[in-house]
Design a protein around this motif. Structure first.
Motif, short mmCIF file in Angstrom:
data_model
loop_
_atom_site.label_atom_id
_atom_site.label_comp_id
_atom_site.label_asym_id
_atom_site.label_seq_id
_atom_site.Cartn_x
_atom_site.Cartn_y
_atom_site.Cartn_z
N GLU A 150 0.73 -1.19 -0.09
CA GLU A 150 -0.08 0.07 -0.14
C GLU A 150 0.89 1.36 0.04
OE1 GLU A 150 -2.25 -0.99 3.44
OE2 GLU A 150 -4.08 -1.70 2.25
N VAL A 151 1.91 1.30 0.81
CA VAL A 151 2.93 2.25 0.87
C VAL A 151 3.42 2.62 -0.71
CG1 VAL A 151 4.96 3.43 1.55
CG2 VAL A 151 3.54 2.11 3.11
N LYS A 152 3.80 1.53 -1.21
CA LYS A 152 4.48 1.64 -2.63
C LYS A 152 3.23 2.18 -3.76
CE LYS A 152 6.53 -1.43 -6.38
NZ LYS A 152 7.08 -2.50 -6.57
N THR A 192 -0.79 -1.66 18.50
CA THR A 192 -0.80 -1.81 20.01
C THR A 192 -0.50 -3.21 20.33
OG1 THR A 192 -3.08 -2.15 20.29
CG2 THR A 192 -2.64 0.10 20.10
N ARG A 193 -0.68 -3.33 21.53
CA ARG A 193 -0.41 -4.95 22.14
C ARG A 193 -1.64 -5.83 21.42
NH1 ARG A 193 1.26 -5.14 28.50
NH2 ARG A 193 3.39 -4.13 27.98
N MET A 194 -2.89 -5.13 21.43
CA MET A 194 -3.88 -5.84 21.05
C MET A 194 -4.44 -5.92 19.69
SD MET A 194 -5.02 -7.53 23.80
CE MET A 194 -7.01 -7.78 23.17
N PHE A 195 -4.24 -4.73 18.99
CA PHE A 195 -4.56 -4.68 17.42
C PHE A 195 -3.67 -3.75 16.82
CE2 PHE A 195 -6.07 -0.94 19.90
CZ PHE A 195 -5.92 0.10 18.95
N THR A 196 -3.88 -3.82 15.43
CA THR A 196 -3.30 -2.92 14.34
C THR A 196 -4.11 -2.24 13.70
OG1 THR A 196 -1.36 -4.38 14.37
CG2 THR A 196 -1.56 -2.92 12.48
N ALA A 197 -4.08 -0.83 13.45
CA ALA A 197 -4.89 -0.11 12.89
C ALA A 197 -4.22 0.48 11.61
CB ALA A 197 -5.83 1.01 13.61
N ARG A 198 -5.04 0.76 10.64
CA ARG A 198 -4.59 1.24 9.34
C ARG A 198 -5.56 2.35 8.66
NH1 ARG A 198 -3.91 -3.16 5.44
NH2 ARG A 198 -5.28 -4.27 6.98
N ASP A 199 -5.23 3.63 8.77
CA ASP A 199 -6.06 4.66 8.18
C ASP A 199 -5.37 5.05 6.93
OD1 ASP A 199 -7.97 5.58 9.48
OD2 ASP A 199 -7.15 7.02 10.72
N LYS A 218 -9.64 7.45 -2.14
CA LYS A 218 -10.63 6.78 -1.36
C LYS A 218 -10.16 6.48 -0.08
CE LYS A 218 -13.35 6.18 -4.63
NZ LYS A 218 -14.77 6.45 -4.67
N GLY A 219 -10.86 6.77 1.22
CA GLY A 219 -10.47 6.48 2.46
C GLY A 219 -11.03 5.35 2.78
N ARG A 220 -10.01 4.78 4.01
CA ARG A 220 -10.42 3.44 4.54
C ARG A 220 -9.87 3.55 5.65
NH1 ARG A 220 -8.67 -2.36 1.97
NH2 ARG A 220 -9.83 -3.64 3.45
N LEU A 221 -10.47 2.74 6.73
CA LEU A 221 -9.95 2.40 8.22
C LEU A 221 -10.31 1.04 8.51
CD1 LEU A 221 -9.18 3.04 11.14
CD2 LEU A 221 -11.54 3.53 11.56
N GLU A 272 -18.19 7.23 1.44
CA GLU A 272 -18.02 8.46 1.54
C GLU A 272 -17.72 9.13 2.76
OE1 GLU A 272 -21.68 10.17 -0.04
OE2 GLU A 272 -21.47 9.37 -2.10
N THR A 273 -18.14 8.67 3.81
CA THR A 273 -17.99 9.36 4.95
C THR A 273 -16.23 9.21 5.45
OG1 THR A 273 -18.45 7.41 6.24
CG2 THR A 273 -20.20 9.11 6.10
N PHE A 274 -15.64 8.00 5.17
CA PHE A 274 -14.44 7.75 5.30
C PHE A 274 -13.55 8.74 4.39
CE2 PHE A 274 -16.53 4.34 7.52
CZ PHE A 274 -15.85 4.09 8.74
N ASP A 275 -13.84 8.66 3.12
CA ASP A 275 -13.23 9.49 2.06
C ASP A 275 -13.19 11.09 2.69
OD1 ASP A 275 -13.49 7.49 0.44
OD2 ASP A 275 -15.02 8.51 -0.98
N GLN A 276 -14.34 11.76 3.33
CA GLN A 276 -14.21 12.79 3.91
C GLN A 276 -13.23 12.96 5.07
OE1 GLN A 276 -15.70 13.98 7.02
NE2 GLN A 276 -16.65 15.91 6.71
N GLY A 277 -13.38 11.90 5.84
CA GLY A 277 -12.66 12.02 7.16
C GLY A 277 -11.04 11.78 6.93
#
Length: 271
Positions: free
Chosen positions: A29-31, A113-120, A126-129, A145-150
């Protein structure tokens, strides 16, 4: 006893494989992010560009940028800090790795974190969480659309870490409010976004306020507070940021990050 050891070994193997797969996906994704944007470092900032801008905005750019500063095209950043998974949850320690592009608005962030990994992310408009429990199972996969905006709002606010991104242009405009406040407007990909930006007497940005979707239905007031400015790579930037939801029942802080490393115009991952 042997059975228990075998089960533990299998679980550890699954965890290792999950983290490896997540790492490979993040690398791809970085690439992809860097592939869709080009360099604008041939453009240089000039104090002449500030003519006509609101006074606090002129004060800010004269403080944080030097005349002749090349525009920043690519950014990579590391941070540590604390994070809440919910307004009523406890703080947890988090480490983050983030990459940005400016010619084509975009970023990708991984918080661990110890429990989870989050990717924004905001890539190719296009936005994604995505939130993965133990790097294995996606418990959140938000898009639309709400994630695109955020996510585009996040990219815009975090321009305080690469301030040539906040200079006026075809898509970005500043309008005066008062001696310490100005409105930042950004139009891109069918979205019209804004921030009410507060400056101190020195010229530092101290707060950015906007309306952002807290869920798919309702816009709420979102505030980013920034401080502890330091000159890094010849640019004066805040090294601490706090994210806050301002709701009817009060202010709720959910993220406190501190930058530990930032480099410009190296379109590749940290080693």
């Amino acid at each position: 006893m042997i059975t228990t050891v075998i089960i533990i070994g299998i679980l550890l193997l699954i965890l290792i494989i999950g983290r490896y797969n997540l790492s490979m996906q993040f690398r791809k994704e970085v690439k992809d992010l860097f592939a869709v944007s080009t360099s604008i470092s041939g453009n240089n900032f000039s104090y002449a560009q500030l003519t006509g801008l609101p006074e606090p905005v002129q004060r800010y750019f004269k403080l944080v940028l030097k005349d002749g500063q090349p525009y920043i095209s690519y950014i990579r950043l590391l941070h540590n800090g604390q994070f809440k998974t919910g307004l009523d949850k406890d703080w947890v320690s988090i480490k983050g790795e983030q990459y940005f592009t400016t010619e084509k608005p975009g970023f990708i962030w991984k918080g661990t974190t110890r429990m989870f990994t989050a990717r924004d992310s905001y890539i190719a408009g296009k936005g994604r969480l995505v939130v993965s429990l133990f790097s294995l199972y996606n418990i959140v996969d938000g898009r639309g659309e709400t994630f695109d905006q955020g996510e585009l709002l996040r990219w815009l606010a975090e321009g305080v870490w690469f301030p040539t991104n906040l200079l006026p242009g075809e898509k970005l405009h500043w309008t005066a409010i008062n001696e310490n406040t100005a409105r930042l407007t950004f139009n891109y990909n069918g979205l019209s976004l804004f921030y009410i930006v507060t400056f101190n007497d020195t010229g530092e940005i101290t707060q950015l306020e906007t309306k952002r979707y807290m869920d798919k239905e309702k816009l709420e007031t979102w505030i980013g507070k920034v401080n502890d400015y330091k000159e890094i790579n010849g640019v004066l930037i805040p090294t601490a940021i706090e994210a806050v939801w301002r709701l009817e029942k009060g202010d709720f802080s959910y993220a406190k990050f501190r930058v530990t490393s930032i480099t410009y115009d190296h379109p590749g991952m940290f080693s």
